[in-house]
Design a protein around this motif. Structure first.
Motif, PDB file in Angstrom:
ATOM      1  N   LEU A 192     -24.430  18.056  54.704  1.00 43.07           N
ATOM      2  CA  LEU A 192     -23.250  17.229  54.901  1.00 43.07           C
ATOM      3  C   LEU A 192     -22.279  17.596  53.790  1.00 43.07           C
ATOM      4  N   LEU A 193     -21.168  18.192  54.161  1.00 47.17           N
ATOM      5  CA  LEU A 193     -20.135  18.584  53.209  1.00 47.17           C
ATOM      6  C   LEU A 193     -19.061  17.499  53.200  1.00 47.17           C
ATOM      7  N   ILE A 194     -18.888  16.863  52.054  1.00 45.10           N
ATOM      8  CA  ILE A 194     -17.870  15.823  51.908  1.00 45.10           C
ATOM      9  C   ILE A 194     -16.770  16.388  51.025  1.00 45.10           C
ATOM     10  N   GLY A 195     -15.619  16.655  51.633  1.00 44.71           N
ATOM     11  CA  GLY A 195     -14.490  17.219  50.914  1.00 44.71           C
ATOM     12  C   GLY A 195     -13.336  16.244  50.849  1.00 44.71           C
ATOM     13  N   GLY A 196     -12.332  16.611  50.083  1.00 46.13           N
ATOM     14  CA  GLY A 196     -11.135  15.792  49.975  1.00 46.13           C
ATOM     15  C   GLY A 196     -10.493  15.938  48.617  1.00 46.13           C
ATOM     16  N   ARG A 197      -9.285  15.506  48.520  1.00 43.29           N
ATOM     17  CA  ARG A 197      -8.495  15.585  47.290  1.00 43.29           C
ATOM     18  C   ARG A 197      -9.138  14.761  46.175  1.00 43.29           C
ATOM     19  N   ALA A 198      -8.742  15.016  44.944  1.00 44.89           N
ATOM     20  CA  ALA A 198      -9.183  14.200  43.818  1.00 44.89           C
ATOM     21  C   ALA A 198      -8.685  12.776  44.020  1.00 44.89           C
ATOM     22  N   GLY A 199      -9.543  11.817  43.747  1.00 44.09           N
ATOM     23  CA  GLY A 199      -9.163  10.420  43.883  1.00 44.09           C
ATOM     24  C   GLY A 199      -9.430   9.827  45.246  1.00 44.09           C
ATOM     25  N   VAL A 200      -9.993  10.621  46.153  1.00 43.59           N
ATOM     26  CA  VAL A 200     -10.249  10.129  47.507  1.00 43.59           C
ATOM     27  C   VAL A 200     -11.584   9.379  47.577  1.00 43.59           C
ATOM     28  N   GLY A 201     -12.477   9.638  46.617  1.00 47.99           N
ATOM     29  CA  GLY A 201     -13.755   8.934  46.583  1.00 47.99           C
ATOM     30  C   GLY A 201     -14.956   9.751  47.004  1.00 47.99           C
ATOM     31  N   LYS A 202     -14.884  11.068  46.907  1.00 48.03           N
ATOM     32  CA  LYS A 202     -15.982  11.932  47.365  1.00 48.03           C
ATOM     33  C   LYS A 202     -17.309  11.599  46.695  1.00 48.03           C
ATOM     34  N   LEU A 243     -23.898  22.872  59.439  1.00 48.87           N
ATOM     35  CA  LEU A 243     -22.856  22.343  58.570  1.00 48.87           C
ATOM     36  C   LEU A 243     -22.206  21.144  59.246  1.00 48.87           C
ATOM     37  N   VAL A 244     -22.222  20.001  58.573  1.00 46.03           N
ATOM     38  CA  VAL A 244     -21.527  18.800  59.033  1.00 46.03           C
ATOM     39  C   VAL A 244     -20.414  18.580  58.025  1.00 46.03           C
ATOM     40  N   ARG A 245     -19.166  18.708  58.485  1.00 47.41           N
ATOM     41  CA  ARG A 245     -18.035  18.657  57.554  1.00 47.41           C
ATOM     42  C   ARG A 245     -17.199  17.399  57.757  1.00 47.41           C
ATOM     43  N   VAL A 246     -17.024  16.673  56.630  1.00 48.70           N
ATOM     44  CA  VAL A 246     -16.228  15.448  56.640  1.00 48.70           C
ATOM     45  C   VAL A 246     -15.166  15.563  55.558  1.00 48.70           C
ATOM     46  N   LEU A 247     -13.921  15.358  55.958  1.00 47.21           N
ATOM     47  CA  LEU A 247     -12.792  15.381  55.027  1.00 47.21           C
ATOM     48  C   LEU A 247     -12.322  13.952  54.810  1.00 47.21           C
ATOM     49  N   LEU A 248     -12.508  13.460  53.586  1.00 49.61           N
ATOM     50  CA  LEU A 248     -11.999  12.136  53.236  1.00 49.61           C
ATOM     51  C   LEU A 248     -10.517  12.261  52.931  1.00 49.61           C
ATOM     52  N   THR A 249      -9.725  11.317  53.425  1.00 46.39           N
ATOM     53  CA  THR A 249      -8.285  11.356  53.203  1.00 46.39           C
ATOM     54  C   THR A 249      -7.806  10.062  52.556  1.00 46.39           C
ATOM     55  N   ALA A 250      -6.692  10.165  51.844  1.00 47.28           N
ATOM     56  CA  ALA A 250      -6.047   9.004  51.233  1.00 47.28           C
ATOM     57  C   ALA A 250      -4.583   9.349  51.016  1.00 47.28           C
ATOM     58  N   THR A 251      -3.749   8.343  50.996  1.00 46.84           N
ATOM     59  CA  THR A 251      -2.332   8.557  50.704  1.00 46.84           C
ATOM     60  C   THR A 251      -2.168   8.939  49.240  1.00 46.84           C
ATOM     61  N   ASP A 252      -1.003   9.480  48.917  1.00 43.34           N
ATOM     62  CA  ASP A 252      -0.701   9.799  47.514  1.00 43.34           C
ATOM     63  C   ASP A 252      -0.847   8.557  46.645  1.00 43.34           C
ATOM     64  N   GLU A 253      -0.340   7.440  47.123  1.00 36.87           N
ATOM     65  CA  GLU A 253      -0.386   6.199  46.335  1.00 36.87           C
ATOM     66  C   GLU A 253      -1.822   5.776  46.039  1.00 36.87           C
ATOM     67  N   GLU A 291      -3.437   8.304  43.571  1.00 37.94           N
ATOM     68  CA  GLU A 291      -2.896   8.131  42.218  1.00 37.94           C
ATOM     69  C   GLU A 291      -3.459   6.877  41.554  1.00 37.94           C
ATOM     70  N   GLN A 292      -3.574   5.802  42.303  1.00 35.72           N
ATOM     71  CA  GLN A 292      -4.127   4.559  41.763  1.00 35.72           C
ATOM     72  C   GLN A 292      -5.584   4.759  41.332  1.00 35.72           C
ATOM     73  N   ARG A 293      -6.365   5.415  42.173  1.00 39.48           N
ATOM     74  CA  ARG A 293      -7.772   5.654  41.839  1.00 39.48           C
ATOM     75  C   ARG A 293      -7.902   6.586  40.644  1.00 39.48           C
ATOM     76  N   LEU A 294      -7.082   7.630  40.604  1.00 34.16           N
ATOM     77  CA  LEU A 294      -7.122   8.555  39.464  1.00 34.16           C
ATOM     78  C   LEU A 294      -6.744   7.856  38.164  1.00 34.16           C
ATOM     79  N   ALA A 295      -5.753   6.974  38.212  1.00 28.18           N
ATOM     80  CA  ALA A 295      -5.335   6.243  37.008  1.00 28.18           C
ATOM     81  C   ALA A 295      -6.477   5.377  36.479  1.00 28.18           C
ATOM     82  N   GLY A 296      -7.319   4.872  37.362  1.00 27.71           N
ATOM     83  CA  GLY A 296      -8.464   4.080  36.934  1.00 27.71           C
ATOM     84  C   GLY A 296      -9.624   4.916  36.432  1.00 27.71           C
ATOM     85  N   ARG A 297      -9.670   6.173  36.864  1.00 23.89           N
ATOM     86  CA  ARG A 297     -10.786   7.056  36.515  1.00 23.89           C
ATOM     87  C   ARG A 297     -10.494   7.947  35.321  1.00 23.89           C
TER      88      ARG A 297
END
Length: 187
Positions: free
Chosen positions: A7-17, A105-115, A118-124
């Motif tokens: 299970l491949l879990i991908g996504g931008r930083a801050g999305v919660g992978k 291969l099971v591929r899942v792309l986690l998505t999130a808005t910029d906002e 950014e909020q999650r990254l600011a907390g991390r």
């Protein structure tokens, strides 16, 4: 079960992978599904970045081969792997080399808005990396949206609990539907 599955879990930083990956693991444990977990971000975390044949992707692959080999020797056939770009087509050959040509291969792309990101990254990001991570996250979100292949399952994370997101991701794998037969490392 002899065929390896990842299970491949991908996504931008801050999305919660990473957080989702660990919650997926908890849900699989509850369902008695044998599996291993690897945070791919740590598989090539070296500085300075190697050059030539030992480039960072090469280090990541060598580490994946070694760690997966250890898991296989213990009887595991399912892997939860988190990494930003793991869902892209160019990552697939690494998993086939490391886990066998027949790996599912099971591929899942986690998505999130910029906002949200950014909020999650600011907390991390409590150190000096927030600005860099925010820019990199936006760039990777565009790259993933443009290059994620057909068949990659997109899961929106905005405004949702980790438990809810992980439940959706586990459902994509079909692993929890196997019942107690998934309880042994080889089952």
């Amino acid at each position: 079960m002899d065929q390896a599955e990842v299970l491949l879990i991908g996504g931008r930083a801050g999305v919660g992978k990473t957080t989702v990956g660990w919650e997926v693991s908890a849900r699989l444990r509850d369902a008695q599904v044998a599996h291993a977990v690897i945070d791919g971000d740590f598989m090539g975390a070296v500085h300075p970045a190697p050059t030539g044949d030992a480039h960072r992707a090469g280090v990541t692959e060598r580490n994946l081969v070694a760690v997966w080999g250890n898991y296989v020797a213990l009887g595991y056939r399912r892997l939860v792997y988190t990494n930003t770009v793991s869902v892209l087509d160019e990552a697939a050959p690494m998993f086939r080399r490391a886990m066998g040509a027949g790996v599912r291969l099971v591929r899942v792309l986690l998505t999130a808005t910029d906002e949200t990101a950014e909020q999650r990254l600011a907390g991390r990001e409590l150190g000096s990396e927030l600005e860099h991570e925010t820019r990199s996250s936006a760039r990777n979100a565009r790259l993933l949206e443009e290059r994620a292949p057909v068949g990659v399952v997109r899961v929106v994370t905005d405004g949702r609990s980790v438990i809810d997101i992980a439940s959706e991701v586990v459902a994509v794998t079909g692993w929890a539907d196997m019942g107690v037969g998934g309880a042994s490392a080889t089952g």
